[in-house]
Design an enzyme around this catalytic site. Sequence first.
Site, PDB file in Angstrom:
ATOM      1  N   LYS A 175      23.755  -9.763  29.347  1.00 33.05           N
ATOM      2  CA  LYS A 175      23.445 -11.109  28.494  1.00 33.05           C
ATOM      3  C   LYS A 175      21.771 -10.412  28.064  1.00 33.05           C
ATOM      4  CE  LYS A 175      20.447 -14.080  28.824  1.00 33.05           C
ATOM      5  NZ  LYS A 175      19.312 -13.893  26.578  1.00 33.05           N
ATOM      6  N   GLY A 228      12.029  -9.726  32.009  1.00 27.73           N
ATOM      7  CA  GLY A 228      11.779 -10.931  31.392  1.00 27.73           C
ATOM      8  C   GLY A 228      10.810 -10.975  31.761  1.00 27.73           C
ATOM      9  N   SER A 229      10.474 -12.413  31.851  1.00 34.02           N
ATOM     10  CA  SER A 229       9.170 -12.987  31.437  1.00 34.02           C
ATOM     11  C   SER A 229       8.664 -12.930  32.981  1.00 34.02           C
ATOM     12  CB  SER A 229       8.870 -14.454  31.574  1.00 34.02           C
ATOM     13  OG  SER A 229      10.181 -15.246  31.913  1.00 34.02           O
ATOM     14  N   GLY A 233      11.526 -14.775  35.930  1.00 31.73           N
ATOM     15  CA  GLY A 233      12.231 -13.454  36.830  1.00 31.73           C
ATOM     16  C   GLY A 233      11.557 -14.164  38.381  1.00 31.73           C
ATOM     17  N   GLU A 250      12.211  -6.826  36.572  1.00 31.60           N
ATOM     18  CA  GLU A 250      10.924  -5.969  35.842  1.00 31.60           C
ATOM     19  C   GLU A 250      10.237  -7.315  35.190  1.00 31.60           C
ATOM     20  OE1 GLU A 250       9.615  -3.477  35.784  1.00 31.60           O
ATOM     21  OE2 GLU A 250      11.141  -2.369  37.547  1.00 31.60           O
ATOM     22  N   CYS A 284       5.471  -4.245  27.953  1.00 39.69           N
ATOM     23  CA  CYS A 284       5.458  -4.343  29.420  1.00 39.69           C
ATOM     24  C   CYS A 284       4.354  -3.425  29.923  1.00 39.69           C
ATOM     25  CB  CYS A 284       6.601  -4.617  30.783  1.00 39.69           C
ATOM     26  SG  CYS A 284       7.565  -3.028  30.670  1.00 39.69           S
ATOM     27  N   GLU A 383      -0.280 -11.657  30.294  1.00 43.12           N
ATOM     28  CA  GLU A 383      -0.129 -10.570  29.664  1.00 43.12           C
ATOM     29  C   GLU A 383      -0.448 -11.904  28.052  1.00 43.12           C
ATOM     30  OE1 GLU A 383       3.459  -8.504  29.856  1.00 43.12           O
ATOM     31  OE2 GLU A 383       3.587  -9.942  30.524  1.00 43.12           O
TER      32      GLU A 383
END
Length: 481
Positions: A175, A228-229, A233, A250, A284, A383
């Site tokens: 996805k 992703g975020s 996650g 990650e 990232c 972030e």
Amino acid sequence: MSQALRFENYINGQWVAGADYCVNLNPSELSDVIGEYAKADVAQVNAAIDAARAAFPAWSTSGIQARHDALDKVGSEILARREELGTLLAREEGKTLPEAIGEVTRAGNIFKFFAGECLRLSGDYVPSVRPGVNVEVTREALGVVGLITPWNFPIAIPAWKIAPALAYGNCVVIKPAELVPGCAWALAEIISRAGFPAGVFNLVMGSGRVVGDVLVNSPKVDGISFTGSVGVGRQIAVSCVSRQAKVQLEMGGKNPQIILDDADLKQAVELSVQSAFYSTGQRCTASSRLIVTAGIHDQFVAAMAERMKSIKVGHALKSGTDIGPVVSQAQLDQDMKYIEIGQGEGARLVSGGGLVTCDTEGYYLAPTLFADSEAQMRISREEIFGPVANVVRVADYEAALAMANDTEFGLSAGIATTSLKYANHFKRHSQAGMVMVNLPTAGVDYHVPFGGRKGSSYGSREQGRYAQEFYTVVKTSYIGS
């Protein structure tokens, strides 16, 4: 909109119309519609999972030459079409064309690397502590893996998840990010012609709330690899652990870049500009925390401000552009919010801070630098994921190291110094998964492990031979005479 601009999901070797479609726009030029991309419903996601489950027994025990040949064919076509695919990437994500072509090249090389890994599979044959017994330790495919990828690297990250998954004998349901489905679709189209049996690879586009939720919670999916975020996650981790599925995450970063008094000033400025602002800061591994010792601080801030005057913001496909647009209105709003927060916290705005007007309507933001920041400010701890950085003054190396490690994240960390003593100490004591000495914090190779510590990563590393830790399971066999 013309039906010719519609792009479908790929399930069990067939292109399947979506339950709905979403429009993919060019962030450099909002009037440029790349196409309409299918959105899968629950039934289609389950169909893709069932197809992968059915294909797994044969694929996981297939010959390594066939796997090698298929993966190598994918890599060769990606590299042959790097300019075409790079243009697509620049259109849908906003990277400059040279950066986009570089990312496509990396994706091709990843498939080539894992084609070779098919021929380098190995195990151990060891004697037992019992006479007349020997032991074999081998690796086998995990099973059906769900891959959930982000928008900031729309072809490289899918590549570095798909290629090892297939190389080690797994079947895939991927996805991609709903914001940038174009590159993933183009990659899927290449894979569809490379010789993989039906069901081995499946593409289901759409929202995380529908597609992602089904993948994460399906008992027929043996593992989830997610980039992703942090918030998403952690939810995925809870869901996977509760049903004992393997999970690899990650997530975020607040990567420090230390500049010591003895650093080469010109080099330090250039690597800081690269770390903080290139790819519009949407990496990232980007550094938005520039930790500078007192002796060089004022010179560094002045040199950064001067260097930033020459950074050209513009259309991603236009020659001479250094930084393209922010990827979306939502991301632009987030960046502007943090600029407002930084000013409200008392940081000094050195450069940027506002929108940029270009020839086309897009999400253009000037690269922004704050100084006189404090370690506890939100702009120093959270972030931002945009072209926004801040400089924090510290007394010396020891204070810089302590501040660099004072974060919930631990992905990448850098130091600019001419001292071998400090470089070696930092490599050992930095609480990050990747350490850069006199290099930007962003920029990694595809054949070595990628990943972080603390809140940045969870599970085994990605890329290189270390990828086998997630995509395989270990079997120990005892053989009596």
